[in-house]
Design a protein around this motif. Structure first.
Motif, PDB file in Angstrom:
ATOM      1  N   SER A   1       6.739  33.194  31.120  1.00 25.96           N
ATOM      2  CA  SER A   1       7.180  33.352  32.662  1.00 25.96           C
ATOM      3  C   SER A   1       8.516  32.737  31.820  1.00 25.96           C
ATOM      4  CB  SER A   1       7.097  32.135  33.401  1.00 25.96           C
ATOM      5  OG  SER A   1       4.988  33.032  33.796  1.00 25.96           O
ATOM      6  N   ASN A   2       8.724  31.998  31.302  1.00 25.23           N
ATOM      7  CA  ASN A   2       9.698  31.599  31.385  1.00 25.23           C
ATOM      8  C   ASN A   2      10.793  32.881  30.055  1.00 25.23           C
ATOM      9  OD1 ASN A   2       9.148  28.649  31.918  1.00 25.23           O
ATOM     10  ND2 ASN A   2       8.663  28.324  29.767  1.00 25.23           N
ATOM     11  N   PHE A   3      10.414  33.269  29.475  1.00 25.45           N
ATOM     12  CA  PHE A   3      10.545  34.387  28.489  1.00 25.45           C
ATOM     13  C   PHE A   3      11.812  35.490  30.459  1.00 25.45           C
ATOM     14  CE2 PHE A   3       9.236  33.271  24.552  1.00 25.45           C
ATOM     15  CZ  PHE A   3      10.343  33.284  23.405  1.00 25.45           C
ATOM     16  N   TRP A   4      10.351  35.533  31.281  1.00 26.67           N
ATOM     17  CA  TRP A   4      11.146  36.601  32.431  1.00 26.67           C
ATOM     18  C   TRP A   4      12.342  36.059  33.487  1.00 26.67           C
ATOM     19  CZ3 TRP A   4       9.350  40.882  34.812  1.00 26.67           C
ATOM     20  CH2 TRP A   4       9.729  41.552  36.171  1.00 26.67           C
ATOM     21  N   ALA A   5      12.410  35.136  33.301  1.00 29.10           N
ATOM     22  CA  ALA A   5      13.258  33.551  33.700  1.00 29.10           C
ATOM     23  C   ALA A   5      14.263  34.250  32.982  1.00 29.10           C
ATOM     24  CB  ALA A   5      13.123  32.374  33.900  1.00 29.10           C
ATOM     25  N   LEU A   6      14.620  33.909  31.589  1.00 27.37           N
ATOM     26  CA  LEU A   6      15.507  33.847  30.879  1.00 27.37           C
ATOM     27  C   LEU A   6      16.604  35.505  30.886  1.00 27.37           C
ATOM     28  CD1 LEU A   6      17.572  33.053  28.779  1.00 27.37           C
ATOM     29  CD2 LEU A   6      15.957  33.411  27.096  1.00 27.37           C
ATOM     30  N   GLY A   7      15.447  36.399  30.696  1.00 24.63           N
ATOM     31  CA  GLY A   7      16.210  37.610  30.840  1.00 24.63           C
ATOM     32  C   GLY A   7      16.420  38.533  32.320  1.00 24.63           C
ATOM     33  N   LEU A   8      16.525  37.646  32.834  1.00 20.93           N
ATOM     34  CA  LEU A   8      16.904  37.866  34.800  1.00 20.93           C
ATOM     35  C   LEU A   8      17.746  37.554  34.502  1.00 20.93           C
ATOM     36  CD1 LEU A   8      14.197  37.447  37.089  1.00 20.93           C
ATOM     37  CD2 LEU A   8      15.310  39.411  36.410  1.00 20.93           C
ATOM     38  N   ARG A   9      17.972  36.085  33.916  1.00 25.33           N
ATOM     39  CA  ARG A   9      19.440  34.978  33.902  1.00 25.33           C
ATOM     40  C   ARG A   9      20.204  36.285  32.734  1.00 25.33           C
ATOM     41  NH1 ARG A   9      19.010  31.318  38.098  1.00 25.33           N
ATOM     42  NH2 ARG A   9      17.135  31.266  38.279  1.00 25.33           N
ATOM     43  N   ALA A  10      20.052  36.490  31.917  1.00 27.01           N
ATOM     44  CA  ALA A  10      20.770  37.561  30.871  1.00 27.01           C
ATOM     45  C   ALA A  10      21.679  38.491  31.672  1.00 27.01           C
ATOM     46  CB  ALA A  10      20.377  37.955  29.868  1.00 27.01           C
ATOM     47  N   LEU A  11      20.901  39.406  33.050  1.00 29.73           N
ATOM     48  CA  LEU A  11      20.971  40.992  33.911  1.00 29.73           C
ATOM     49  C   LEU A  11      21.859  39.959  34.654  1.00 29.73           C
ATOM     50  CD1 LEU A  11      17.380  42.665  34.131  1.00 29.73           C
ATOM     51  CD2 LEU A  11      19.379  43.208  32.542  1.00 29.73           C
ATOM     52  N   TYR A  12      21.405  38.503  35.184  1.00 28.62           N
ATOM     53  CA  TYR A  12      23.152  38.236  36.608  1.00 28.62           C
ATOM     54  C   TYR A  12      24.129  37.686  35.667  1.00 28.62           C
ATOM     55  CZ  TYR A  12      18.803  36.496  38.715  1.00 28.62           C
ATOM     56  OH  TYR A  12      17.348  36.549  39.801  1.00 28.62           O
ATOM     57  N   PHE A  13      24.198  37.705  33.713  1.00 22.80           N
ATOM     58  CA  PHE A  13      25.230  37.302  33.269  1.00 22.80           C
ATOM     59  C   PHE A  13      25.693  38.640  33.120  1.00 22.80           C
ATOM     60  CE2 PHE A  13      24.542  33.766  32.203  1.00 22.80           C
ATOM     61  CZ  PHE A  13      25.648  32.529  31.881  1.00 22.80           C
ATOM     62  N   ALA A  14      25.204  39.283  32.894  1.00 22.71           N
ATOM     63  CA  ALA A  14      25.544  41.484  32.848  1.00 22.71           C
ATOM     64  C   ALA A  14      26.118  42.278  33.673  1.00 22.71           C
ATOM     65  CB  ALA A  14      24.270  42.150  32.158  1.00 22.71           C
ATOM     66  N   THR A  15      25.741  41.519  34.967  1.00 21.81           N
ATOM     67  CA  THR A  15      26.063  41.445  36.376  1.00 21.81           C
ATOM     68  C   THR A  15      27.096  41.544  36.252  1.00 21.81           C
ATOM     69  OG1 THR A  15      24.101  42.455  37.657  1.00 21.81           O
ATOM     70  CG2 THR A  15      25.783  41.892  39.004  1.00 21.81           C
ATOM     71  N   THR A  16      28.181  39.933  36.425  1.00 23.50           N
ATOM     72  CA  THR A  16      29.005  39.884  36.304  1.00 23.50           C
ATOM     73  C   THR A  16      29.745  40.564  35.630  1.00 23.50           C
ATOM     74  OG1 THR A  16      28.153  37.675  35.648  1.00 23.50           O
ATOM     75  CG2 THR A  16      28.283  37.587  37.310  1.00 23.50           C
ATOM     76  N   LEU A  17      29.637  40.644  34.241  1.00 22.14           N
ATOM     77  CA  LEU A  17      30.576  41.439  33.237  1.00 22.14           C
ATOM     78  C   LEU A  17      30.905  42.155  33.416  1.00 22.14           C
ATOM     79  CD1 LEU A  17      28.856  39.969  29.895  1.00 22.14           C
ATOM     80  CD2 LEU A  17      31.276  39.097  31.116  1.00 22.14           C
ATOM     81  N   LEU A  18      29.773  43.494  34.508  1.00 22.26           N
ATOM     82  CA  LEU A  18      30.162  44.510  34.346  1.00 22.26           C
ATOM     83  C   LEU A  18      31.385  44.904  35.791  1.00 22.26           C
ATOM     84  CD1 LEU A  18      26.472  46.213  34.678  1.00 22.26           C
ATOM     85  CD2 LEU A  18      28.366  47.279  33.634  1.00 22.26           C
TER      86      LEU A  18
END
Length: 253
Positions: A169-186
């Motif tokens: 579950s924690n790695f799942w949450a961390l992966g979603l946070r990485a996607l949030y960062f990627a969205t802002t960088l897009l």
């Protein structure tokens, strides 16, 4: 000779400031999760998942098909996001290898040089690679938890299964946070102003989603407590009643 303002200077001001806002918020969220987990949605969910593992272990191994189905659903979701992250990494790598610039300097308000564009794609690629790695680890821990929870003898300590599920579950949450960062960088592809606005909006939305105002659910005792003994006595009483009814039925003419 004084300093002269250029549009390219917007990238040097807004982009680091927007990235700093995102990082500062997640550092604050990590502090709250470690010190006061009941105030975060992640801590609330992990509390419920620990109790879920304890309740599922009260059933016999042959009756744990429901918990295996739940973990299989999480595995499917993490596998899908892993594939999506890998595809996006390949796409961004192809764009990085293409030297042509599809945007003109008249569309983007900011630095449009080739070196800056390369930095944009490399930053986005790094976030998607991090998300890919996190979702792979999520799949690994959920698979491990599925093996442990389906062992017939039931000799596995509950803490081992809880650790596997919570790590997934924690790695799942961390992966979603990485996607949030990627969205802002897009959004940085379209200029530093959209990136900064997207960072502020993302932090505001995440703050509303990450905060928890609900009290922690107080679950009953585990299988070694009074709840487990009560369940065992009910099961024995039900079997004894069935035997008595069958015996009386066989004595009837």
């Amino acid at each position: 000779m004084g300093w002269k303002w250029k549009e390219a200077d917007l990238d040097l001001i807004l982009v680091p400031f927007g990235f700093f806002i995102m990082c500062a918020y997640h550092i604050f969220l990590l502090y709250r999760y470690l010190k006061h987990p009941e105030t975060t949605a992640i801590g609330y969910e992990n509390h419920n998942k620990k109790a879920w593992v304890e309740k599922m272990l009260q059933f016999e191994a042959k009756d744990r098909g429901l918990c295996v189905s739940v973990l299989s659903g999480n595995l499917s979701a993490s596998t899908s996001l892993t594939s999506i992250s890998l595809v996006l990494c390949s796409l961004i790598g192809a764009l990085l290898g293409n030297s042509s610039n599809n945007f003109t300097s008249g569309i983007i308000l900011g630095d449009t040089s080739e070196s800056t564009n390369s930095i944009k794609y490399i930053a986005i690629l790094s976030c998607f690679l991090l998300a890919f790695a996190c979702f792979v680890q999520t799949t690994r821990h959920f698979v491990h938890g599925t093996f442990l929870i389906s062992i017939p003898t039931g000799d596995v300590p509950v803490e081992c299964i809880q650790t596997a599920v919570l790590r997934g579950s924690n790695f799942w949450a961390l992966g979603l946070r990485a996607l949030y960062f990627a969205t802002t960088l897009l959004l940085w592809i379209f200029g530093p102003i959209p990136m900064f606005v997207g960072s502020v909006a993302t932090v505001i939305i995440l703050h509303c989603l990450d905060i928890n105002k609900e009290p922690m659910i107080q679950y009953g005792s585990n299988r070694n407590g009074n709840g487990g003994r009560h369940h065992l006595m009910e099961k024995i009483g039900h079997e004894f009643s069935s035997v008595v009814e069958a015996f009386e039925h066989s004595r009837r003419p």
